[in-house]
Each structure stands twice: as structure tokens, then as C-alpha cells.
Design an enzyme around this catalytic site. Structure first.
Site, PDB file in Angstrom:
ATOM      1  N   HIS A 167       1.994   1.793  11.835  1.00 20.43           N
ATOM      2  CA  HIS A 167       2.624   3.241  11.351  1.00 20.43           C
ATOM      3  C   HIS A 167       1.571   4.379  12.166  1.00 20.43           C
ATOM      4  O   HIS A 167       1.642   5.458  11.569  1.00 20.43           O
ATOM      5  CB  HIS A 167       2.441   3.263   9.913  1.00 20.43           C
ATOM      6  CG  HIS A 167       3.580   2.315   9.318  1.00 20.43           C
ATOM      7  ND1 HIS A 167       3.588   2.039   7.893  1.00 20.43           N
ATOM      8  CD2 HIS A 167       4.240   1.734   9.796  1.00 20.43           C
ATOM      9  CE1 HIS A 167       4.535   1.319   7.723  1.00 20.43           C
ATOM     10  NE2 HIS A 167       5.239   1.169   8.777  1.00 20.43           N
ATOM     11  N   HIS A 205      -5.657  -1.765   8.218  1.00 18.20           N
ATOM     12  CA  HIS A 205      -4.463  -1.009   8.609  1.00 18.20           C
ATOM     13  C   HIS A 205      -4.226  -0.631  10.151  1.00 18.20           C
ATOM     14  O   HIS A 205      -4.928   0.232  10.404  1.00 18.20           O
ATOM     15  CB  HIS A 205      -4.404   0.171   8.041  1.00 18.20           C
ATOM     16  CG  HIS A 205      -2.917   0.630   7.811  1.00 18.20           C
ATOM     17  ND1 HIS A 205      -1.811   0.223   8.302  1.00 18.20           N
ATOM     18  CD2 HIS A 205      -2.433   1.922   7.081  1.00 18.20           C
ATOM     19  CE1 HIS A 205      -0.754   0.973   8.053  1.00 18.20           C
ATOM     20  NE2 HIS A 205      -1.044   2.154   7.200  1.00 18.20           N
ATOM     21  N   GLY A 263       7.390  -1.628  -2.177  1.00 21.88           N
ATOM     22  CA  GLY A 263       7.041  -0.418  -2.285  1.00 21.88           C
ATOM     23  C   GLY A 263       7.637   0.937  -3.226  1.00 21.88           C
ATOM     24  O   GLY A 263       7.376   0.747  -4.441  1.00 21.88           O
ATOM     25  N   ARG A 264       8.388   1.507  -2.851  1.00 25.12           N
ATOM     26  CA  ARG A 264       9.451   2.465  -3.624  1.00 25.12           C
ATOM     27  C   ARG A 264       9.894   1.832  -5.023  1.00 25.12           C
ATOM     28  O   ARG A 264       9.529   2.422  -6.156  1.00 25.12           O
ATOM     29  CB  ARG A 264      10.505   3.355  -3.109  1.00 25.12           C
ATOM     30  CG  ARG A 264       9.951   4.048  -1.865  1.00 25.12           C
ATOM     31  CD  ARG A 264      10.909   4.504  -0.825  1.00 25.12           C
ATOM     32  NE  ARG A 264      11.370   3.176  -0.102  1.00 25.12           N
ATOM     33  CZ  ARG A 264      12.661   2.891   0.434  1.00 25.12           C
ATOM     34  NH1 ARG A 264      13.509   4.044   0.538  1.00 25.12           N
ATOM     35  NH2 ARG A 264      12.981   1.972   1.252  1.00 25.12           N
ATOM     36  N   THR A 304       0.623   5.457  -0.409  1.00 25.63           N
ATOM     37  CA  THR A 304      -0.134   6.677  -0.482  1.00 25.63           C
ATOM     38  C   THR A 304       0.508   7.651  -1.700  1.00 25.63           C
ATOM     39  O   THR A 304       1.728   7.743  -1.702  1.00 25.63           O
ATOM     40  CB  THR A 304      -0.262   7.489   0.732  1.00 25.63           C
ATOM     41  OG1 THR A 304      -1.001   6.944   1.844  1.00 25.63           O
ATOM     42  CG2 THR A 304      -0.853   8.971   0.453  1.00 25.63           C
ATOM     43  N   PRO A 350       0.988  -1.079   0.041  1.00 24.66           N
ATOM     44  CA  PRO A 350       0.278  -0.029  -0.109  1.00 24.66           C
ATOM     45  C   PRO A 350       0.854   1.246   0.012  1.00 24.66           C
ATOM     46  O   PRO A 350       1.691   1.316   0.838  1.00 24.66           O
ATOM     47  CB  PRO A 350      -0.963  -0.057   1.416  1.00 24.66           C
ATOM     48  CG  PRO A 350       0.062  -1.194   2.209  1.00 24.66           C
ATOM     49  CD  PRO A 350       0.551  -2.028   0.999  1.00 24.66           C
ATOM     50  N   GLN A 377      -6.899  -1.774   1.217  1.00 31.94           N
ATOM     51  CA  GLN A 377      -6.314  -1.526   2.455  1.00 31.94           C
ATOM     52  C   GLN A 377      -7.227  -0.478   3.089  1.00 31.94           C
ATOM     53  O   GLN A 377      -7.375   0.718   2.484  1.00 31.94           O
ATOM     54  CB  GLN A 377      -4.769  -0.978   2.647  1.00 31.94           C
ATOM     55  CG  GLN A 377      -4.427  -1.061   3.876  1.00 31.94           C
ATOM     56  CD  GLN A 377      -3.071  -0.134   4.256  1.00 31.94           C
ATOM     57  OE1 GLN A 377      -2.828   0.763   3.970  1.00 31.94           O
ATOM     58  NE2 GLN A 377      -1.892  -0.987   4.532  1.00 31.94           N
ATOM     59  N   TYR A 416      -1.373   5.076  12.786  1.00 33.23           N
ATOM     60  CA  TYR A 416      -2.917   5.587  12.500  1.00 33.23           C
ATOM     61  C   TYR A 416      -3.660   4.997  13.707  1.00 33.23           C
ATOM     62  O   TYR A 416      -3.212   4.457  14.490  1.00 33.23           O
ATOM     63  CB  TYR A 416      -3.083   4.843  11.119  1.00 33.23           C
ATOM     64  CG  TYR A 416      -2.483   5.684   9.919  1.00 33.23           C
ATOM     65  CD1 TYR A 416      -2.486   6.866   9.681  1.00 33.23           C
ATOM     66  CD2 TYR A 416      -1.475   5.122   9.568  1.00 33.23           C
ATOM     67  CE1 TYR A 416      -2.068   7.653   8.883  1.00 33.23           C
ATOM     68  CE2 TYR A 416      -0.647   5.609   8.614  1.00 33.23           C
ATOM     69  CZ  TYR A 416      -0.855   7.019   8.266  1.00 33.23           C
ATOM     70  OH  TYR A 416       0.210   7.479   7.098  1.00 33.23           O
TER      71      TYR A 416
END
Length: 380
Positions: free
Chosen positions: A176, A173, A328-329, A30, A28, A105, A178
Site C-alpha cells: 500500500h 507491512h 476490515g470495515r 488504522t 490491520p 503489524q 509505505y
């Protein structure tokens, strides 16, 4: 081209009702490409479909707010209105057209919302307790019992909407910093009622969400994400093993089926990856949690993996477990990442400055497929 097809990384694995053809997943991410009403836009269909180009890939969506009240960062998505559900449905159809598997997610932000945007929307800025985030000049209001119960209902309704849009499942989720993680950590949860204090009470909201969502859509369509070692957004824990061992043992008791568990390695703490801070748990491993989970369902691991370290993880360190490696990246810059890893093709370099360009195709759909991938597809 060299091939790595002998690695377990390229062996099939079942998650929930679906069979993956390899063990690389899109994590996931953003990207802020949604419109100002938190609805996905057309360019997102191509972005997700391209990264699903290797059939049997697990595609996990960017974090998606569970309610209007939790859409508290600009240009993040929701899946609450008919328009949002319809937009996600087109994205999911595009992923399925490539033969891949899609999980949505879902998250609630709590005090991780953008304060000025929360005020602009006329909504309460809230969390487990009145503990402010470092560097944020606002004190959250402790959530009431009614608000907590509504949060559970919101996860259920957004999970139902995700399945209605065509998703194969949802990832809750709880990582991290949240909202669910704010309840898990004693650093951010100072409550004295049934939602705070002991490990059992701090874990209650996350477990109640998992239980309610599982009852609504089926446990085989439910996954959850944890980041035991992350201190991002002020949720560092001094009782890590106790908290997460309790969580996974409780999940295993809920049902004989579960889609997957997603875990972030110590080196994947956004405090380090995003903010550049020194790692505080660099030497720590997920071994205690994998042992407690005991192959109950597959596990997605995340934490700055490269093609080489991903292969070493599944064939070495995690050889006794059904592990999927999340990227991810590198996946941002390589829509054909799976093909490149499998055939030893060098990766495109990503440009961090374009990660969050609102509603822009720049740094989104302009990274090229490899020549080898395109040639193979033309000749297929």
C-alpha cells in the site's frame, strides 16, 4: 439461525506456534485512537478484546511505526518507548484472555508521512528516491545507505518490543505504498545503487527486513503483507508477477518455517476502497502468487469480502490452499463478526465518517454485539 460450520472457514489452521479455530482474521486497520505521543489509550483494550471474542481468532494490529522517526502521521501508534510497549502489552493480554492470537503489524512510512507533521517534528521527509507523491507539494530526500540500514534495525527492535509485549508474532507491512513498497516499485524507486534498479535490488530492503526480523524473533513469528495490484500512494508496478514471484521464492529459501503471507486482492486497492477510484486491475487474481507460494504457510487474503464471498473463497476458488479471509470495515462495526458469519446473522452497517475520530469511543466501542451472541454467552 442458519449455520455454516461445515465450511472450511470454520476449520482449525496452524500459523507459526499457534492454532486458529477458524479462518477469519481482523485485518490491520488504522483508527487514530492513540494519544498525541503515539501511545495506545485504554479504550483500545476493549476494542481489540471484543473483536477477539471468538476463541482462536487471528487479530492483526493496526500499522505500528517502527521508530520515533517513522511516527509521521498524527495519532498512529509506535512500539518504541517503554510506555508504548506497556500499553500494547495490556491490549495483547486482553486479546489472549479471549483465547485468540495476536500479531503486531509494523511499518515505516517514508514519503507517506504527513508532510506538515514531519516538518513540525523537525524530521527529514524521505523515501527511496526523490519522487513526490501526486498531490503533495514536497519532494522526499533519497535515503542514505546508513538510513536504510537503520530502517532494518528499527524493524528488528520494534519486532523484539512486540514479542516482549506478548505478541505471538509480527506482520511486516510491505504493501500500500509505505516505505518498503516504495522501494519495491520502479515508479517510486529510481535508485542506481544496490537498493534500486533490478527486481533483485528493489526487493532487497524488504527481504533484508524479513531476514533480520526472523533471526531476531524466529521465522515462525514473522509474516509479511504484500499488495501486488495496488496503485495506492503511487506504487503501481508494471512487473508485478516478476517482483512478487521473486519475493516469495526468496522467503521460502530463508527458513522451513514462516507464520503466514498476507495478500491484498486487486479489488482491495485503497485507491478504490478508500478514494473511490476505478479499479485498474479488477480482473487480476492472486493465483500466480498462491501457486508460487505452494502452501509454504497459510495465506491471509483481503479484498472487500462479505460472509458469502469468504465462504465461496475458502471452499471454492482457494480450496487447494490454506487461506484465511481477512475482514476490515465489517469487523469495525461487528465485534462478534465471527459469530455472525458462522450463524448467518445480519451484520451491523459501518459508518465511515467515524473511522478516524481521534481518541474517540464513537464509531469504535459503540457498535453492539448481536442479541444471539449475548444470549449464548449468558447461557454458556
Amino acid at each position: 439461525m442458519s449455520s455454516t460450520t461445515s465450511s472450511r472457514l470454520f476449520k482449525p489452521l496452524k500459523i507459526g506456534n499457534n492454532t486458529l479455530q477458524h479462518r477469519i482474521a481482523l485485518l490491520p486497520l488504522t483508527r487514530n485512537r492513540n494519544d498525541n505521543e503515539h501511545t495506545p489509550i485504554t479504550i483500545m483494550e476493549k476494542y481489540y478484546a471484543d473483536r477477539a471474542s471468538a476463541p482462536g481468532t487471528l487479530i492483526i494490529s493496526e500499522a505500528t511505526a517502527t521508530s520515533y522517526e517513522e511516527q509521521n502521521q498524527r495519532n498512529i501508534p509506535g512500539i518504541n518507548t517503554e510506555k508504548q510497549v506497556a500499553a500494547w502489552s495490556k491490549i495483547i493480554d486482553a486479546v489472549h484472555a479471549k483465547g485468540s492470537v495476536y500479531f503486531q503489524q509494523l511499518f515505516a512510512l517514508g514519503r507517506a508521512g504527513t508532510v506538515d507533521y514531519v516538518k513540525e517534528r523537525g524530521l527529514p521527509y524521505r523515501s527511496a528516491s526523490d519522487i513526490p507523491l501526486d498531490g503533495v507539494d514536497a519532494i522526499p530526500t533519497p535515503m542514505t545507505e546508513a538510513e536504510i540500514l537503520q530502517t532494518i534495525d528499527d524493524f528488528v527492535s520494534s519486532a523484539k518490543n512486540s514479542v516482549a509485549a506478548g505478541a505471538d508474532g509480527v506482520e511486516i507491512h510491505a504493501a500500500h505504498g509505505y516505505l518498503l513498497d516504495q522501494f519495491l516499485s520502479s515508479a517510486s524507486n529510481k535508485r542506481t545503487d544496490r537498493w534500486g534498479g533490478s527486481v533483485e535490488n528493489r526487493a532487497r530492503l524488504t527481504l533484508e527486513v524479513i531476514k533480520a526480523v526472523s533471526a531476531a524473533i524466529g521465522p515462525e513469528k514473522v509474516a509479511v503483507r504484500f499488495s501486488p495490484y495496488a496503485g495506492f500512494q503511487g506504487v503501481a508496478k508494471d512487473d508485478i508477477e516478476e517482483v512478487y514471484t521473486y519475493l516469495v521464492k526468496q522467503i521460502k529459501q530463508m527458513s522451513p518455517s514462516f507464520a503466514y503471507l498476507s495478500l491484498v486482492e486487486a479489488r482491495g486497492d485503497p485507491n478504490h476502497v478508500v478514494l473511490g477510484h476505478k479499479l485498474i486491475n479488477e480482473s487480476k487474481t492472486l493465483d500466480f502468487l498462491l501457486k508460487a507460494w505452494d502452501n509454504f504457510a497459510p495465506v491471509v487474503v483481503a479484498g472487500s469480502y462479505t460472509p458469502e464471498t469468504a465462504i465461496a473463497a475458502v471452499d471454492g476458488h482457494y480450496k487447494d490452499y490454506n487461506v484465511i479471509v481477512g475482514f476490515g470495515r465489517p469487523y469495525i462495526a461487528n465485534p462478534d463478526l465471527v459469530y455472525r458469519v458462522q450463524h448467518g446473522i445480519p451484520l451491523n452497517k459501518y459508518d465511515r465518517s467515524t473511522f478516524y475520530l481521534v481518541m474517540s469511543d464513537i464509531g469504535y466501542n459503540d457498535y453492539p454485539f448481536s442479541h444471539e451472541f449475548l444470549t449464548t454467552k449468558v447461557g454458556a
